[in-house]
Design a protein around this motif. Sequence first.
Motif, PDB file in Angstrom:
ATOM      1  N   THR A 110      -3.482 -20.639   0.621  1.00 15.13           N
ATOM      2  CA  THR A 110      -4.851 -20.140   0.508  1.00 15.13           C
ATOM      3  C   THR A 110      -5.790 -21.317   0.252  1.00 15.13           C
ATOM      4  N   TYR A 111      -6.938 -21.278   0.889  1.00 14.20           N
ATOM      5  CA  TYR A 111      -7.934 -22.334   0.750  1.00 14.20           C
ATOM      6  C   TYR A 111      -9.317 -21.699   0.688  1.00 14.20           C
ATOM      7  N   LYS A 112     -10.242 -22.409   0.026  1.00 12.87           N
ATOM      8  CA  LYS A 112     -11.646 -21.989  -0.011  1.00 12.87           C
ATOM      9  C   LYS A 112     -12.507 -23.228   0.228  1.00 12.87           C
ATOM     10  N   PHE A 113     -13.445 -23.090   1.140  1.00 16.95           N
ATOM     11  CA  PHE A 113     -14.336 -24.185   1.521  1.00 16.95           C
ATOM     12  C   PHE A 113     -15.777 -23.712   1.434  1.00 16.95           C
ATOM     13  N   SER A 172     -19.043 -12.199   3.540  1.00 14.62           N
ATOM     14  CA  SER A 172     -18.621 -13.589   3.573  1.00 14.62           C
ATOM     15  C   SER A 172     -17.847 -13.821   4.865  1.00 14.62           C
ATOM     16  N   VAL A 173     -17.432 -15.058   5.071  1.00 10.78           N
ATOM     17  CA  VAL A 173     -16.703 -15.434   6.288  1.00 10.78           C
ATOM     18  C   VAL A 173     -15.266 -15.733   5.900  1.00 10.78           C
ATOM     19  N   PHE A 174     -14.319 -15.087   6.576  1.00 13.62           N
ATOM     20  CA  PHE A 174     -12.893 -15.221   6.293  1.00 13.62           C
ATOM     21  C   PHE A 174     -12.162 -15.572   7.582  1.00 13.62           C
ATOM     22  N   SER A 175     -11.098 -16.392   7.436  1.00 15.50           N
ATOM     23  CA  SER A 175     -10.332 -16.806   8.618  1.00 15.50           C
ATOM     24  C   SER A 175      -8.865 -16.936   8.250  1.00 15.50           C
ATOM     25  N   PHE A 184     -14.579 -18.782   3.144  1.00 17.07           N
ATOM     26  CA  PHE A 184     -15.700 -19.707   3.153  1.00 17.07           C
ATOM     27  C   PHE A 184     -16.783 -19.209   2.199  1.00 17.07           C
ATOM     28  N   HIS A 185     -17.277 -20.116   1.363  1.00 24.03           N
ATOM     29  CA  HIS A 185     -18.406 -19.818   0.488  1.00 24.03           C
ATOM     30  C   HIS A 185     -19.685 -20.245   1.220  1.00 24.03           C
ATOM     31  N   VAL A 186     -20.285 -19.322   1.932  1.00 25.77           N
ATOM     32  CA  VAL A 186     -21.468 -19.614   2.740  1.00 25.77           C
ATOM     33  C   VAL A 186     -22.695 -19.552   1.834  1.00 25.77           C
ATOM     34  N   SER A 187     -23.497 -20.609   1.852  1.00 26.10           N
ATOM     35  CA  SER A 187     -24.628 -20.691   0.927  1.00 26.10           C
ATOM     36  C   SER A 187     -25.638 -19.582   1.157  1.00 26.10           C
ATOM     37  N   THR A 188     -25.915 -19.242   2.408  1.00 27.64           N
ATOM     38  CA  THR A 188     -26.916 -18.213   2.688  1.00 27.64           C
ATOM     39  C   THR A 188     -26.397 -16.798   2.449  1.00 27.64           C
ATOM     40  N   MET A 189     -25.096 -16.614   2.286  1.00 27.02           N
ATOM     41  CA  MET A 189     -24.534 -15.293   1.999  1.00 27.02           C
ATOM     42  C   MET A 189     -24.326 -15.051   0.517  1.00 27.02           C
ATOM     43  N   LEU A 190     -24.363 -16.106  -0.282  1.00 33.30           N
ATOM     44  CA  LEU A 190     -24.272 -15.952  -1.727  1.00 33.30           C
ATOM     45  C   LEU A 190     -25.613 -15.476  -2.275  1.00 33.30           C
ATOM     46  N   PRO A 191     -25.645 -14.885  -3.477  1.00 36.70           N
ATOM     47  CA  PRO A 191     -26.900 -14.322  -4.010  1.00 36.70           C
ATOM     48  C   PRO A 191     -27.994 -15.381  -4.146  1.00 36.70           C
ATOM     49  N   TYR A 192     -29.204 -15.000  -3.730  1.00 35.04           N
ATOM     50  CA  TYR A 192     -30.384 -15.862  -3.845  1.00 35.04           C
ATOM     51  C   TYR A 192     -31.255 -15.329  -4.979  1.00 35.04           C
TER      52      TYR A 192
END
Length: 555
Positions: A110-113, A172-175, A184-192
Amino acid sequence: MTFLFLERETTFIYIEHHDFFANDPNVGPLVLSVRTEVISSCDHFRIILRTRKGTIHEIVSATALADRPSASRMAKLLCEEITTEHFSPVAFPGGSELIVQYDEHVLTNTYKFGVVYQKGGQTTEEQLFGNPHGSPAFDEFLSMIGDTVPLYGFQKYRGGLDTVHNQTGHQSVFSEFKNREIMFHVSTMLPYTIGDAQQLQRKRHIGNDIVAVIFQEANTPFAPDMIASNFLHAYVVVQPIDALTDRVRYRVSVAARDDVPFFGPTLPSPSIFKRGQDFRNFLLTKLINAENAAYKSSKFAKLAERTRSSLLDGLHATLRERAEFYATPLLESTSSGNSETQSTSSSSYGGGILNSVKKAFIGRSRSVSQEASHVPHRAATINVTSRPKKSISSTSSSASARTHSPIRDDVAKTYGRNEWEISSQESPDNEHDSDTGMESMSSTELSGQTRASSCTFCVDDFHGAHATSSDAKRLETLCVDVTRLQNEKHDLLRQNVSCKTDIKKLKDRQSVLSEELERANDEISRLRRMLKKPSNSDMAPIHQHFERSYSDVSV
């Protein structure tokens, strides 16, 4: 012995091999795994040595170990600092699985980027994390590297994101890539958060990642020190060319800290890729290798060594305890192969659960034979008392072979009263015990002994004529400890009851306060309604005043 053996970095297969463990004064705990292989018609040894500094894996020719290979010589071939000659074999159930669990702690699937969106001209951390939304070109890139999934109820690897209350965003984006799960920790999908210049909700996740992707909307310079983080060690910068067209391409560059070693695959020249499966495979492989390389940096190397040392110490302690419990003899792994040293070492590990069970059957058969000699027509019964006391054998051979282990005492205690009740007619004289390999003593050999000295599990007979003063002191100490533990148990029970009573009072008080708060809210609501609707009596003086004013006016 067959168990899961470390063949490659991420592959375990069932093969024959042998395990050993030792404690070296210079290196510390050691765990060794060895198996034989035939390579080019020559015998070889595949050796894995686990130390606090890391795991060493090599293939050694059998000629390098001469005619008498030993565990100590194999270990010294891989690490010259080892001086110990004593290695114990792992020859008990569950030992191999413990070693496999230790080997698997360095393996991850498992990885997270992090994925950060950068507009043209943005050069500060606040600007990077302050983008509330992405762009169509950014969405096109995300759809290539993974799938957009809803976080609520997500069952696969979540990478620290909330999948219950949606506190870290809704999507979020998963692969999945080569049997690995990537979030993937997408900046625009995390809470603003409006008004938060640092956007801590976003930095909390991306700042704790080790590798991040920087998607640049335009040609803008990027430096690793733009984002202040103790964990981010490598960045893969992606810039689209002819975005949202059929000829879309991506320019890729890599930035990393100085202490991160090189990681592949190597970027081509020029480093421009067409959108498609090949670019996705290259990018994901580059990200995974970047994280693996970052673990070798100075910061993560110290953390890994600390974790590895703690796990290896625990593994060695567990193997040693189980070896003592199962009475595994110590293997003298010396190059000379002295048999006398091995026999002495074996005797030092005497005892164990098997010997305890054997002595129990011996004591039972002896007591039954003695009862048969005194009362031939009456069934003699041996009962185990309910108090957990140590069993003391009446013969010197049984006493010398017993080791004082709390685990064995629990095993002896678990046998119920019915299992140790036996008739004297079931144990004839001079009968050979097939379980112990020893002959039972006949009633004539025990005629000079009393019934009290024959049962090794009867606590009342412990104070007989054959009990030594040291055994009596040990029994007295155990009785004192049992009494003390019982008193502590009663104190804890009283404290538990008191705590439950206090909790009940607090709950009652909470209910009362809740009712008072509800009444107060009702009263506030009533007062508000009164303020909004004034009564007729309050309006009467006003009407009278207007009437008097009109009457004073003359036509």
